[in-house]
Scaffold this motif. Structure first.
Motif, PDB file in Angstrom:
ATOM      1  N   CYS A 169     -54.404  19.892 -91.684  1.00  0.00           N
ATOM      2  CA  CYS A 169     -53.805  18.600 -91.998  1.00  0.00           C
ATOM      3  C   CYS A 169     -53.566  18.507 -93.494  1.00  0.00           C
ATOM      4  N   GLN A 170     -52.702  17.580 -93.873  1.00  0.00           N
ATOM      5  CA  GLN A 170     -52.394  17.320 -95.274  1.00  0.00           C
ATOM      6  C   GLN A 170     -51.842  15.916 -95.372  1.00  0.00           C
ATOM      7  N   VAL A 171     -52.105  15.230 -96.493  1.00  0.00           N
ATOM      8  CA  VAL A 171     -51.621  13.866 -96.695  1.00  0.00           C
ATOM      9  C   VAL A 171     -50.711  13.828 -97.911  1.00  0.00           C
ATOM     10  N   ASP A 172     -49.582  13.179 -97.746  1.00  0.00           N
ATOM     11  CA  ASP A 172     -48.680  12.889 -98.849  1.00  0.00           C
ATOM     12  C   ASP A 172     -49.077  11.526 -99.410  1.00  0.00           C
ATOM     13  N   ASP A 173     -49.812  11.536-100.531  1.00  0.00           N
ATOM     14  CA  ASP A 173     -50.329  10.291-101.096  1.00  0.00           C
ATOM     15  C   ASP A 173     -49.232   9.326-101.500  1.00  0.00           C
ATOM     16  N   ARG A 174     -48.114   9.869-101.955  1.00  0.00           N
ATOM     17  CA  ARG A 174     -47.051   9.005-102.475  1.00  0.00           C
ATOM     18  C   ARG A 174     -46.554   8.023-101.429  1.00  0.00           C
ATOM     19  N   VAL A 175     -46.418   8.478-100.193  1.00  0.00           N
ATOM     20  CA  VAL A 175     -45.894   7.621 -99.134  1.00  0.00           C
ATOM     21  C   VAL A 175     -46.920   7.387 -98.037  1.00  0.00           C
ATOM     22  N   ALA A 176     -48.183   7.784 -98.272  1.00  0.00           N
ATOM     23  CA  ALA A 176     -49.290   7.548 -97.334  1.00  0.00           C
ATOM     24  C   ALA A 176     -48.971   8.061 -95.937  1.00  0.00           C
ATOM     25  N   GLN A 177     -48.583   9.339 -95.865  1.00  0.00           N
ATOM     26  CA  GLN A 177     -48.274   9.963 -94.590  1.00  0.00           C
ATOM     27  C   GLN A 177     -49.209  11.141 -94.338  1.00  0.00           C
ATOM     28  N   LEU A 178     -49.785  11.167 -93.135  1.00  0.00           N
ATOM     29  CA  LEU A 178     -50.680  12.239 -92.712  1.00  0.00           C
ATOM     30  C   LEU A 178     -49.914  13.186 -91.811  1.00  0.00           C
ATOM     31  N   TYR A 179     -50.010  14.510 -92.111  1.00  0.00           N
ATOM     32  CA  TYR A 179     -49.395  15.540 -91.284  1.00  0.00           C
ATOM     33  C   TYR A 179     -50.489  16.367 -90.627  1.00  0.00           C
ATOM     34  N   VAL A 180     -50.367  16.566 -89.314  1.00  0.00           N
ATOM     35  CA  VAL A 180     -51.368  17.308 -88.551  1.00  0.00           C
ATOM     36  C   VAL A 180     -50.675  18.418 -87.770  1.00  0.00           C
ATOM     37  N   ALA A 181     -51.240  19.631 -87.844  1.00  0.00           N
ATOM     38  CA  ALA A 181     -50.709  20.774 -87.100  1.00  0.00           C
ATOM     39  C   ALA A 181     -51.429  20.874 -85.760  1.00  0.00           C
ATOM     40  N   GLU A 182     -50.683  20.700 -84.672  1.00  0.00           N
ATOM     41  CA  GLU A 182     -51.221  20.910 -83.330  1.00  0.00           C
ATOM     42  C   GLU A 182     -50.745  22.274 -82.851  1.00  0.00           C
TER      43      GLU A 182
END
Length: 624
Positions: free
Chosen positions: A137-150
């Motif tokens: 997972c990784q978060v883009d702090d600028r736009v508060a978006q969480l990315y998760v790899a399934e």
């Protein structure tokens, strides 16, 4: 550059691949970091990793180049082995969060709080059902978006802020629905405005535009200049530009670090890819200047009610009663729209509950006469009986009582929804306004006859579309109604005032600038000489808009209710009903009280409740 090392712990390398320092211990996996945070009064680098032997996360901080492990509390009852983690720094509220993935489809979001003894306290905020087998997972702090790899499925995008909706969107899917094979990790390049995905299945790195998610290209890390390639990239990270290295020219724009589990000599290592090489295989993103967002301040709650008894979307609308003699004995009434009406003290504790069905909105007025005594008249829209339920508050004891076992006033609406009270300065009568989901509004004159409440309908009209929140201004004879998708309207509150109206403000979809549909709760704080403020719940962006009570209702400002970590209180989101008073209610609320329904009750996750905010703190934040 920080990397996990199974034999040592965490290694700090330069871009020539030389190990500069090591901290931690063996068995530490996965890694994320944030720099420039204000912790313990100094600018700090925070590193999070998984301590597999201990079965829990570990936190390291560095304030002068040397990493020291923090004493971490809060994870003692963790019931699973974290499989991956990532950090999120909320720039608006200056909170640092840690996402933990269990590898089997669940994630937990924790708040990390620095303590004065250089320790870190973790508090569980919420859980997320992120998918099947999750890897990174990784978060883009600028736009508060969480990315998760399934794995074997997709890269999913979630809102990282805990007060945002729990819903996901795909960045990309596996074939045949998308361009991936088996995604395992994500990195974000803030300089090139790109999201990078490691696809272990195809052996490729995929690139996407950070703002739109559109694919920008893909390539494999192949052998060159005596360095073998990466057949199955599993973990990746983007590192910033280097300015103090012999390789400064090569990594002047930063680069990618990619794990190689099958290096040429049989041992795993990390491969470095400079930004120039990335640019040669991907399209550059050129973003138009982003519009400057409207200013919004954040205030913190200082109290909350017990959660309502029923789950799901249940709490809805509050009303504040101010005790005439002892403000500490004031009450907050709140609806559980699945079960009845609750009565709370200023400490938030439940005092009484009336199991009267689907009670939706509630309001009150003092000075109502019944059988020779004055009481506070409480009215509530009841969707079970399709009428108005009435209660009284004894001003001496603060005791709430039903005024009748049966609902004395039938609205005639199939689904009575919003409600507000009005006491006319012209004729002295008490009135109740009720609306429904079709936009119809009715006005009833309320009287007590032989100990019973009777109501006579004196007016009916249509706002146009769905409406709920309303409040009446007894002094000026105004009625304010929120047409949820359109506007906040001002009508006359007297029975003969007709249907003429004035728009206080429109939603953004109808040309306004401050309200994002749905318009929900509407409340009024009175002030001296007819002044004061209107407070409106802008549910679509989890904010509140404030307007002046007098004149043409000039816009004052917007605010959000954020987390109060020290008191263990989450913020407020998806707010339905609100109420406010400028009266002095004693310690903590000497400048008034704002009560808002909270659609997501977190820290820990519980049934919905109502949050208490100092009204004085709101005005201070808005510069009033």
């Amino acid at each position: 550059m920080l990397v996990n090392d199974e034999e040592h712990g965490i290694d700090a390398h330069n871009f020539e691949g030389k190990r500069l320092a090591t901290f931690g211990r063996t068995g530490m996996t996965d890694l994320d970091a944030r720099s420039g945070l204000e912790w313990h009064g100094r600018e700090t680098v925070v590193v999070a990793t998984i301590d597999e032997p201990a079965g829990r996360p570990a936190i390291f901080t560095a304030q002068s180049g040397e990493f020291v492990e923090s004493r971490l509390t809060g994870f003692d009852q963790l019931t699973y082995m974290p499989d991956a983690l990532c950090l999120f720094y909320d720039r608006v509220e200056a909170n640092l969060y840690l996402f933990l993935l269990d590898g089997d489809g669940m994630a937990e979001q924790w708040l990390l709080m620095p303590r004065g003894d250089s320790s870190v306290e973790a508090r569980a905020v919420r859980s997320l059902p992120v998918g099947g087998e999750t890897k990174g997972c990784q978060v883009d702090d600028r736009v508060a978006q969480l990315y998760v790899a399934e794995e074997g499925m997709a890269i999913w995008q979630w809102d990282a802020h805990p007060e945002r909706p729990v819903s996901r969107r795909p960045l990309d899917l596996v074939a045949p629905w998308g361009g991936l094979d088996n995604p395992t990790d994500i990195a974000i390049d803030p300089d090139r405005e790109q999201i990078v995905v490691a696809d272990e299945g195809s052996g490729s790195l995929h690139f996407y535009a950070r703002d739109t998610g559109l694919p920008l290209g893909a390539f494999q890390v192949v052998s060159q200049a005596g360095i073998d390639g990466v057949e199955a990239p599993e973990m990746i990270a983007w590192v910033p530009a280097v300015s103090d290295s012999p390789l400064e020219d090569t990594f002047a724009q930063g680069g990618l670090v990619v794990t190689d589990e099958d290096n040429a000599n049989g041992a795993g290592n990390y491969k470095l890819i400079d930004a120039t090489s990335v640019a040669a295989h991907t399209r550059r993103v050129h973003l138009a200047a982003a519009p400057v967002p409207e200013a919004v301040v954040v205030v913190k709650p200082i109290g909350a009610t017990d959660p309502v008894a029923t789950g799901g979307d249940a709490a809805d609308d509050p009303a504040i009663w101010v005790h005439p003699e002892d403000p500490s004995k004031s009450l907050v009434l709140g609806t559980d729209k699945k079960a009845g009406l609750a009565v709370y003290g200023l400490d938030g504790k439940l005092r009484q509950f009336f199991e009267d069905g689907r009670v939706n909105n509630v309001d009150l007025r003092d000075g109502f006469s019944i059988q020779g005594r004055e009481v506070v008249l409480v009215a509530a829209s009841n969707r079970t009986t399709k009428g108005i339920s009435f209660y009284s508050i004894d001003p001496d004891t603060g005791e709430v009582s039903r005024l009748s076992a049966e609902t004395p006033v039938d609205t005639g609406f199939d689904d009575p929804y919003g409600l507000c009270n009005y006491r006319s300065r012209n004729d002295g009568h008490h009135y109740v306004f009720v609306n429904d989901k079709e936009g119809n509004v009715g006005q009833w004159r309320i009287e007590a006859k032989e100990g019973r409440i009777v109501g006579q309908q004196v007016r009916e009209w249509s706002v146009g579309s769905i409406t709920e929140g309303c409040v009446a201004d007894d002094d000026h004879g105004h009625l304010y109604i929120g047409e949820e998708n359109v506007a906040l309207w001002r009508y006359g509150a007297e029975p003969g005032d007709g249907e003429s109206r004035h728009a206080v403000d429109y939603t953004r979809k109808h040309g306004g600038k401050h309200l994002t549909a749905d318009i929900e709760g509407v409340a009024m704080a009175t002030g001296a000489s007819g002044g004061g403020y209107l407070v409106v719940s802008s549910q679509g962006d989890d904010s509140f808009a404030v307007y002046r009570r007098e004149g043409d209702h000039d816009f004052v400002g917007r605010f959000r209710i954020g987390m109060n970590a020290e008191r263990g209180l989450d913020g407020a989101s998806e707010t339905d009903g609100v109420d406010v008073t400028s009266a002095n209610l004693g310690p903590g609320f000497s400048g008034g009280l704002l009560v808002v329904q909270d659609g997501r009750n977190l820290m820990p996750e519980s049934n919905q409740n109502f949050k208490f905010v100092s009204w004085e703190a709101v005005l201070d934040a808005l510069g009033e």
